[in-house]
Design a protein around this motif. Structure first.
Motif, PDB file in Angstrom:
ATOM      1  N   LYS A   1      77.069  50.113  15.174  1.00 24.16           N
ATOM      2  CA  LYS A   1      77.353  50.231  16.450  1.00 24.16           C
ATOM      3  C   LYS A   1      77.339  51.785  17.087  1.00 24.16           C
ATOM      4  O   LYS A   1      76.129  51.798  18.156  1.00 24.16           O
ATOM      5  N   ASN A   2      78.606  52.439  16.252  1.00 23.12           N
ATOM      6  CA  ASN A   2      77.685  53.998  16.817  1.00 23.12           C
ATOM      7  C   ASN A   2      77.335  54.586  14.808  1.00 23.12           C
ATOM      8  O   ASN A   2      78.083  54.652  13.867  1.00 23.12           O
ATOM      9  N   PHE A   3      76.454  55.442  15.585  1.00 20.38           N
ATOM     10  CA  PHE A   3      75.640  56.184  14.120  1.00 20.38           C
ATOM     11  C   PHE A   3      76.809  57.468  14.104  1.00 20.38           C
ATOM     12  O   PHE A   3      75.912  58.499  14.771  1.00 20.38           O
TER      13      PHE A   3
ATOM     14  N   THR B   1      62.725  55.447  21.360  1.00 17.38           N
ATOM     15  CA  THR B   1      63.888  55.191  22.650  1.00 17.38           C
ATOM     16  C   THR B   1      65.044  54.843  21.406  1.00 17.38           C
ATOM     17  O   THR B   1      66.239  55.341  22.148  1.00 17.38           O
ATOM     18  N   PHE B   2      65.025  53.640  20.297  1.00 16.15           N
ATOM     19  CA  PHE B   2      66.596  54.016  19.829  1.00 16.15           C
ATOM     20  C   PHE B   2      66.721  55.327  18.881  1.00 16.15           C
ATOM     21  O   PHE B   2      68.291  55.020  19.739  1.00 16.15           O
ATOM     22  N   ILE B   3      66.586  56.290  18.915  1.00 15.85           N
ATOM     23  CA  ILE B   3      66.790  57.421  18.507  1.00 15.85           C
ATOM     24  C   ILE B   3      67.747  57.891  19.533  1.00 15.85           C
ATOM     25  O   ILE B   3      68.058  58.606  19.208  1.00 15.85           O
ATOM     26  N   ASP B   4      66.587  57.957  20.478  1.00 16.80           N
ATOM     27  CA  ASP B   4      67.713  58.576  21.632  1.00 16.80           C
ATOM     28  C   ASP B   4      68.589  58.132  22.008  1.00 16.80           C
ATOM     29  O   ASP B   4      70.182  58.403  22.831  1.00 16.80           O
ATOM     30  N   LYS B   5      68.968  56.355  22.340  1.00 17.68           N
ATOM     31  CA  LYS B   5      69.752  56.124  22.946  1.00 17.68           C
ATOM     32  C   LYS B   5      71.553  56.082  21.691  1.00 17.68           C
ATOM     33  O   LYS B   5      72.370  56.210  21.993  1.00 17.68           O
ATOM     34  N   LYS B   6      70.763  55.946  20.357  1.00 18.49           N
ATOM     35  CA  LYS B   6      71.756  56.314  19.797  1.00 18.49           C
ATOM     36  C   LYS B   6      72.111  57.601  19.265  1.00 18.49           C
ATOM     37  O   LYS B   6      73.489  58.193  19.058  1.00 18.49           O
ATOM     38  N   LEU B   7      71.369  58.974  19.342  1.00 15.26           N
ATOM     39  CA  LEU B   7      71.598  60.124  18.818  1.00 15.26           C
ATOM     40  C   LEU B   7      71.781  60.838  19.746  1.00 15.26           C
ATOM     41  O   LEU B   7      71.730  62.313  19.460  1.00 15.26           O
ATOM     42  N   GLY B   8      71.419  60.410  20.856  1.00 17.67           N
ATOM     43  CA  GLY B   8      71.160  61.165  21.634  1.00 17.67           C
ATOM     44  C   GLY B   8      70.296  62.257  21.888  1.00 17.67           C
ATOM     45  O   GLY B   8      69.253  62.020  21.470  1.00 17.67           O
ATOM     46  N   PRO B   9      69.041  62.491  23.837  1.00 18.14           N
ATOM     47  CA  PRO B   9      67.873  62.504  23.625  1.00 18.14           C
ATOM     48  C   PRO B   9      67.796  63.736  23.197  1.00 18.14           C
ATOM     49  O   PRO B   9      66.466  64.777  22.952  1.00 18.14           O
TER      50      PRO B   9
ATOM     51  N   THR C   1      69.039  67.514  17.620  1.00 14.22           N
ATOM     52  CA  THR C   1      68.337  67.977  16.703  1.00 14.22           C
ATOM     53  C   THR C   1      67.855  67.761  16.044  1.00 14.22           C
ATOM     54  O   THR C   1      66.741  67.378  15.162  1.00 14.22           O
ATOM     55  N   ALA C   2      69.213  66.645  15.361  1.00  3.38           N
ATOM     56  CA  ALA C   2      68.879  65.195  14.509  1.00  3.38           C
ATOM     57  C   ALA C   2      67.920  64.557  14.411  1.00  3.38           C
ATOM     58  O   ALA C   2      66.275  64.034  14.166  1.00  3.38           O
ATOM     59  N   GLY C   3      68.276  63.619  15.548  1.00  2.54           N
ATOM     60  CA  GLY C   3      66.643  63.120  16.801  1.00  2.54           C
ATOM     61  C   GLY C   3      65.891  63.513  16.737  1.00  2.54           C
ATOM     62  O   GLY C   3      64.941  62.843  16.318  1.00  2.54           O
ATOM     63  N   HIS C   4      65.555  64.722  17.246  1.00  8.11           N
ATOM     64  CA  HIS C   4      63.801  64.632  17.264  1.00  8.11           C
ATOM     65  C   HIS C   4      63.970  65.886  15.550  1.00  8.11           C
ATOM     66  O   HIS C   4      62.459  64.662  15.791  1.00  8.11           O
ATOM     67  N   PHE C   5      64.234  65.567  14.731  1.00 10.28           N
ATOM     68  CA  PHE C   5      63.569  65.642  13.546  1.00 10.28           C
ATOM     69  C   PHE C   5      62.837  63.700  13.019  1.00 10.28           C
ATOM     70  O   PHE C   5      61.773  63.325  12.750  1.00 10.28           O
ATOM     71  N   CYS C   6      64.476  63.204  13.364  1.00 13.52           N
ATOM     72  CA  CYS C   6      63.341  61.619  13.418  1.00 13.52           C
ATOM     73  C   CYS C   6      62.212  61.559  13.990  1.00 13.52           C
ATOM     74  O   CYS C   6      61.509  60.481  13.634  1.00 13.52           O
ATOM     75  N   LYS C   7      62.411  61.696  14.854  1.00 14.51           N
ATOM     76  CA  LYS C   7      61.258  61.312  16.438  1.00 14.51           C
ATOM     77  C   LYS C   7      60.339  62.051  15.793  1.00 14.51           C
ATOM     78  O   LYS C   7      58.478  61.680  16.217  1.00 14.51           O
ATOM     79  N   THR C   8      60.014  63.212  15.311  1.00 13.23           N
ATOM     80  CA  THR C   8      58.920  64.349  15.192  1.00 13.23           C
ATOM     81  C   THR C   8      57.706  63.093  13.931  1.00 13.23           C
ATOM     82  O   THR C   8      56.705  62.622  14.571  1.00 13.23           O
ATOM     83  N   HIS C   9      58.835  63.067  12.777  1.00 12.92           N
ATOM     84  CA  HIS C   9      57.902  62.056  11.521  1.00 12.92           C
ATOM     85  C   HIS C   9      57.972  61.125  11.612  1.00 12.92           C
ATOM     86  O   HIS C   9      56.424  60.683  11.901  1.00 12.92           O
ATOM     87  N   VAL C  10      58.799  60.249  13.263  1.00 14.39           N
ATOM     88  CA  VAL C  10      58.010  58.831  13.152  1.00 14.39           C
ATOM     89  C   VAL C  10      57.080  59.216  13.838  1.00 14.39           C
ATOM     90  O   VAL C  10      56.216  58.465  14.090  1.00 14.39           O
ATOM     91  N   LEU C  11      56.176  59.571  15.228  1.00 18.24           N
ATOM     92  CA  LEU C  11      55.700  59.085  15.903  1.00 18.24           C
ATOM     93  C   LEU C  11      54.382  59.828  14.699  1.00 18.24           C
ATOM     94  O   LEU C  11      53.078  60.126  16.061  1.00 18.24           O
TER      95      LEU C  11
END
Length: 417
Positions: free
Chosen positions: A247-249, A286-294, A297-307
């Motif tokens: 539920k929460n990361f 979108t899931f990354i933004d919801k769970k980690l916040g838009p 910085t950790a989300g930015h690492f994830c989104k960059t690699h995914v995209l």
């Protein structure tokens, strides 16, 4: 020798794409002949680490009719021309245009041979000689970048991030490199800075109080990290279950999520993303933004690699478009030039094709766009020339990709027996 006022032109046309295709085929087939027909999974992984070497060997064939010694003499005569007035803008513009025409028409491996020849003949560092004349500017940055290998260029950019305490921009580099490229980067950083890149990046993460990123950086550069030869569908299901049941990361679960998305190989992420959309009816970013916040910085690492993994040319076309908006182009011109430099011999032609197909500038190509944005400066001409010349690398990259696919299929077949 090229006279003052003349543009540099190649003494003869480059080999045809067919000739280049045959050359790379010969290189890769010779390597396969040296191996046992029953290629194991570990042998396949070793081949993956040789891919950069294969590309470098292949691109060199495009310049095999040129002589690095002769080109070093040409460049020396341009840089040290006796009657050149370094305060005359016309003289400096001509020098920039001539160097751009030459360097953007040669492969990375051949440019390194020119550098070596220049030093052997004159006992001088080519980049430093150019810098003494040009002093500063975007064009000088592009020239100095092309006189580095891609790994060295990455190492310079990472060092700038460390010096500027900029952990976020690190993602734009290390999250867009495969395992072999990361290892070349680590070696280049050690050679240039006499320091360990992992220790520097971890220290940067600690300074910013990014505990999760410390773990991520360690995992990305881990000595025992391997890129899978095939997609583990059971692992896909386990990862999907982890995402759906959490539920929460926070803390350990956050660390697991970020390490997973930042280190999984590209083929895996493409399959995982497709299954994720089916299960969650949403995109992974979108899931990354919801769970980690838009703004995470950790989300930015994830989104960059995914995209980057999902569609590399589209990722870079979108990034260039974002960096190049009217209000921000001048501030981001160096970053855009760095992208052109890094993707020049890899997929700049595909990024350009995506740009045109998406009609990001009313159907104009990247070369025309950058010329308009820079108002036809020498740096704009330089980047436009890179777009134009990037097409020469297409058959080489296609050949290597086909060989990779063939080897992948061979491993898959042997694994089913």
């Amino acid at each position: 020798s090229v006279l003052a006022g003349e543009m540099y032109t190649s003494p003869s046309p480059s080999p045809s794409p067919a000739a280049a295709f045959t050359y790379v085929d010969r290189v890769l087939v010779d390597e396969e002949d040296d191996k046992d027909n029953d290629e194991s999974e570990s042998e396949y992984e070793e081949d993956e680490n040789d891919e950069i070497g294969n590309l470098r060997s292949g691109t060199m064939c495009l310049d095999e009719q040129f002589d690095p010694d002769a080109e070093a003499v040409h460049i020396y005569s341009w840089v040290h021309r006796q009657n050149m007035n370094v305060k005359d803008k016309k003289d400096l513009r001509q020098l920039k245009m001539t160097l751009a025409s030459c360097l953007a028409s040669r492969s990375e491996g051949f440019r390194q041979e020119i550098i070596n020849s220049y030093f052997m003949k004159y006992g001088k560092d080519l980049a430093k000689d150019v810098e003494k004349v040009l002093v500063k500017g975007n064009c000088l940055h592009l020239i100095k970048s092309l006189l580095l290998t891609r790994a060295e260029h990455d190492a310079v950019l990472i060092h700038e991030c460390v010096q500027n305490w900029d952990i976020r921009s690190v993602a734009d580099i290390i999250c867009c490199r495969d395992l072999s490229q990361l290892r070349e980067l680590a070696q280049a950083y050690n050679d240039l800075q006499k320091s360990d890149i992992v220790q520097h990046l971890k220290a940067l993460a600690r300074k910013e109080k990014k505990r999760t990123l410390e773990k991520v950086i360690g995992a990305m550069f881990a000595d025992d990290r391997k890129e899978a030869t095939n997609v583990d569908h059971e692992q896909v299901n386990r990862d999907l279950l982890f995402l759906s049941s959490t539920k929460n990361f926070k803390k350990d679960s956050k660390e697991r999520l970020v390490v997973m998305l930042a280190t999984r190989d590209h083929a895996y992420l493409r399959v995982f993303h497709d299954q994720f959309k089916i299960k969650f009816k949403d995109s992974l970013t979108t899931f990354i933004d919801k769970k980690l916040g838009p703004n995470s910085t950790a989300g930015h690492f994830c989104k960059t690699h995914v995209l980057y993994a999902l569609d590399t040319p589209l990722y870079y076309a979108d990034l260039i478009r974002q960096l190049g908006t009217n209000l921000h182009f001048r501030a981001n011109q160096k970053k855009i030039g760095d992208i052109f430099m890094q993707r020049f011999e890899i997929d700049l032609y595909d990024i350009n094709a995506t740009w045109i197909a998406r009609r990001y500038d009313d159907g104009k190509d990247l070369g025309q766009w950058v010329m308009a944005k820079t108002r036809a400066t020498t740096a704009g001409h330089f980047m436009s020339k890179m777009v134009e010349n990037s097409e020469r690398y297409r058959p080489l990259n296609d050949m290597i990709q086909n060989k990779r696919t063939s080897k992948f299929e061979k491993v898959m077949i042997s694994g089913k027996k």
